[in-house]
Structure formats: structure tokens, C-alpha cells
Motif scaffolding. Structure first.
Motif, PDB file in Angstrom:
ATOM      1  N   UNK A  19      12.783 -11.099  23.129  1.00 27.76           N
ATOM      2  CA  UNK A  19      12.324 -10.489  24.381  1.00 27.76           C
ATOM      3  C   UNK A  19      11.198  -9.515  24.047  1.00 27.76           C
ATOM      4  N   UNK A  20      10.613  -8.949  25.086  1.00 25.70           N
ATOM      5  CA  UNK A  20       9.583  -7.924  24.887  1.00 25.70           C
ATOM      6  C   UNK A  20      10.166  -6.664  24.274  1.00 25.70           C
ATOM      7  N   UNK A  21      11.490  -6.509  24.363  1.00 23.34           N
ATOM      8  CA  UNK A  21      12.163  -5.313  23.852  1.00 23.34           C
ATOM      9  C   UNK A  21      12.707  -5.499  22.440  1.00 23.34           C
ATOM     10  N   UNK A  22      12.548  -6.684  21.867  1.00 25.46           N
ATOM     11  CA  UNK A  22      13.024  -6.910  20.509  1.00 25.46           C
ATOM     12  C   UNK A  22      13.666  -8.275  20.348  1.00 25.46           C
ATOM     13  N   UNK A  23      14.389  -8.403  19.271  1.00 30.34           N
ATOM     14  CA  UNK A  23      15.027  -9.664  18.911  1.00 30.34           C
ATOM     15  C   UNK A  23      16.478  -9.390  18.573  1.00 30.34           C
TER      16      UNK A  23
END
Length: 59
Positions: A19-23
Motif C-alpha cells: 500500500x502507499x503506507x507500507x508493506x
């Protein structure tokens, strides 16, 4: 990330959620991680035993 994409394609399972917030790991990824940990521990044990055998045979 290319290697992870190749691994996912090879085994046919998504391992990571990106995601845009991490993995983070999927449930399948968590399961595979546990198996990989076991295999690494087993490898270490096998390597140690092989070293012991070599040491004993060279005496």
C-alpha cells in the motif's frame, strides 16, 4: 521488490500486501515466513553436524 514479484508469480500466491503506507505480509506470507525460519534453523543444525563429522573423521 522485483525478486518478491518473481517469487509470488512462481508460487502463485501473494506474499505481500503493498500500500502507499507500507508493506505487510499476507496470511500466506506469514505461513511461508514460518517455514523459511524452520528451514534456516534446520540448515544450521545440519551444517553443525556436518562440521562435527568432519572434525571426528580428521582425528
Amino acid at each position: 521488490m522485483k525478486q518478491m514479484n518473481l517469487l509470488e508469480a512462481h508460487i502463485g500466491v501473494h506474499i505481500l500486501i503493498r500500500t502507499n503506507h507500507g508493506t505487510r505480509l499476507t496470511d500466506a506470507g506469514k505461513s511461508l515466513y514460518k517455514v523459511a525460519q524452520f528451514l534456516m534453523e534446520y540448515y544450521e543444525e545440519v551444517s553443525q553436524r556436518a562440521g562435527q563429522i568432519v572434525s571426528m573423521s580428521s582425528v
